[in-house]
Structure formats: C-alpha cells, structure tokens
Design a protein around this motif. Structure first.
Motif, short mmCIF file in Angstrom:
data_model
loop_
_atom_site.label_atom_id
_atom_site.label_comp_id
_atom_site.label_asym_id
_atom_site.label_seq_id
_atom_site.Cartn_x
_atom_site.Cartn_y
_atom_site.Cartn_z
N GLN A 30 0.83 -1.20 0.00
CA GLN A 30 0.00 0.00 0.00
C GLN A 30 0.87 1.26 0.00
OE1 GLN A 30 -3.52 0.15 -0.15
NE2 GLN A 30 -3.09 -1.94 -0.74
N PRO A 31 0.38 2.33 -0.59
CA PRO A 31 1.16 3.58 -0.60
C PRO A 31 1.24 4.18 0.79
CG PRO A 31 -1.04 3.93 -1.49
CD PRO A 31 -0.90 2.45 -1.27
N LYS A 32 2.20 5.06 0.95
CA LYS A 32 2.35 5.75 2.23
C LYS A 32 1.16 6.68 2.47
CE LYS A 32 7.26 5.44 2.54
NZ LYS A 32 8.37 5.92 3.29
N ILE A 33 0.90 6.93 3.72
CA ILE A 33 -0.17 7.85 4.13
C ILE A 33 0.38 9.27 3.96
CG2 ILE A 33 -1.59 8.60 6.08
CD1 ILE A 33 -1.25 5.60 7.08
N LEU A 34 -0.33 10.09 3.23
CA LEU A 34 0.18 11.41 2.85
C LEU A 34 -0.51 12.57 3.55
CD1 LEU A 34 0.68 10.77 -0.97
CD2 LEU A 34 2.37 10.65 0.87
N VAL A 35 -1.07 12.35 4.70
CA VAL A 35 -1.66 13.43 5.46
C VAL A 35 -0.82 13.65 6.72
CG1 VAL A 35 -4.00 13.04 4.61
CG2 VAL A 35 -3.24 11.88 6.67
N PRO A 36 -0.73 14.89 7.20
CA PRO A 36 0.01 15.14 8.45
C PRO A 36 -0.56 14.29 9.57
CG PRO A 36 -0.57 17.20 7.38
CD PRO A 36 -1.30 16.12 6.64
N THR A 37 0.33 13.75 10.39
CA THR A 37 -0.07 12.80 11.43
C THR A 37 0.73 13.01 12.70
OG1 THR A 37 -0.59 11.16 9.73
CG2 THR A 37 -0.26 10.34 11.98
N ILE A 38 0.05 12.95 13.83
CA ILE A 38 0.72 12.88 15.12
C ILE A 38 0.24 11.59 15.77
CG2 ILE A 38 1.04 13.88 17.41
CD1 ILE A 38 0.68 16.63 16.17
N ASN A 39 1.17 10.69 16.03
CA ASN A 39 0.89 9.41 16.67
C ASN A 39 1.06 9.61 18.17
OD1 ASN A 39 1.02 6.84 17.76
ND2 ASN A 39 2.23 6.01 16.09
N ALA A 47 -1.59 17.96 21.22
CA ALA A 47 -1.30 17.22 20.00
C ALA A 47 -2.35 17.50 18.92
CB ALA A 47 -1.22 15.73 20.29
N VAL A 48 -3.61 17.54 19.31
CA VAL A 48 -4.68 17.83 18.35
C VAL A 48 -4.50 19.24 17.77
CG1 VAL A 48 -7.17 18.19 18.08
CG2 VAL A 48 -6.31 16.22 19.37
N LEU A 49 -4.21 20.20 18.61
CA LEU A 49 -4.01 21.58 18.13
C LEU A 49 -2.77 21.67 17.24
CD1 LEU A 49 -4.96 23.56 21.36
CD2 LEU A 49 -6.29 23.35 19.24
N ASP A 50 -1.71 20.97 17.61
CA ASP A 50 -0.50 20.98 16.78
C ASP A 50 -0.76 20.31 15.43
OD1 ASP A 50 0.87 22.32 18.76
OD2 ASP A 50 1.91 20.52 19.50
N LEU A 51 -1.56 19.27 15.42
CA LEU A 51 -1.92 18.62 14.16
C LEU A 51 -2.71 19.58 13.28
CD1 LEU A 51 -1.95 16.13 12.37
CD2 LEU A 51 -4.00 15.39 13.60
N TYR A 52 -3.61 20.32 13.88
CA TYR A 52 -4.38 21.32 13.13
C TYR A 52 -3.44 22.33 12.49
CZ TYR A 52 -7.55 25.14 12.13
OH TYR A 52 -8.24 26.14 11.49
N LYS A 53 -2.43 22.77 13.24
CA LYS A 53 -1.45 23.71 12.69
C LYS A 53 -0.65 23.07 11.57
CE LYS A 53 -0.89 25.87 17.18
NZ LYS A 53 0.02 25.95 18.33
N MET A 54 -0.26 21.81 11.73
CA MET A 54 0.48 21.12 10.68
C MET A 54 -0.33 21.04 9.39
SD MET A 54 2.16 17.94 12.87
CE MET A 54 2.42 16.91 11.46
N ALA A 55 -1.59 20.73 9.54
CA ALA A 55 -2.46 20.55 8.37
C ALA A 55 -2.75 21.87 7.67
CB ALA A 55 -3.75 19.88 8.79
#
Length: 87
Positions: free
Chosen positions: A20-29, A77-85
């Motif tokens: 499968q291809p790589k996931i191409l959306v910003p992600t925080i695990n 983490a959720v807020l930082d993900l929003y900023k990344m996106a």
C-alpha cells in the motif's frame, strides 16, 4: 512480534496490504509510555508508513487512554496537528 503465525489463506491479502502507498496526510501518533495493552515500542517504527509530516509523541505516565489520562497533552497534539495541516 509475539503473535501467532498468520493463516496461510490470507497470505495474498497480507502481500497486497504490504504494498500500500504511504499515508500522505500530516499525522501525530499519540502513545502512552506505560500502555500495557499496546506498548509504546510498538509504534517506534511507524514513521515509515507516512510520506508527509509525522510526529510520534509518547506521553509520560500515560497508559492506553491518552485523552482521559493526559487531556492537556492530548489536546496539545490535536491543536499541533491542526497547525500542521494548515500549512
């Protein structure tokens, strides 16, 4: 890992999933450092499945339920993900 061998009937499906291809959306695990269900070390190499911005955050003194055990760390983490996106 410590899992039982897979059923050979599903070898073809497993092979297709592996390509499968790589996931191409910003992600925080987000992972709890003391997660007894899925130890943090299990996500150590997950970066290789992502082709975009990726961060792995291991929250100290947190088990299997980060939103409840560390609401502030989880919310950050959720807020930082929003900023990344948004970039």
């Amino acid at each position: 890992m410590n899992n039982a061998p897979g059923d050979p009937r599903y070898a073809g499906i497993e092979a297709r999933l592996a390509t499968q291809p790589k996931i191409l959306v910003p992600t925080i695990n987000i992972h709890g450092a003391v997660d007894g269900v899925s130890p943090a070390q299990n996500s150590k190499e997950h970066w290789k499945y992502f082709g975009s911005q990726y961060q792995r955050r291991v929250l100290d003194n947190v088990g299997h339920n980060p939103p409840q055990e560390d609401p502030k760390g989880f919310a950050e983490a959720v807020l930082d993900l929003y900023k990344m996106a948004a970039i």
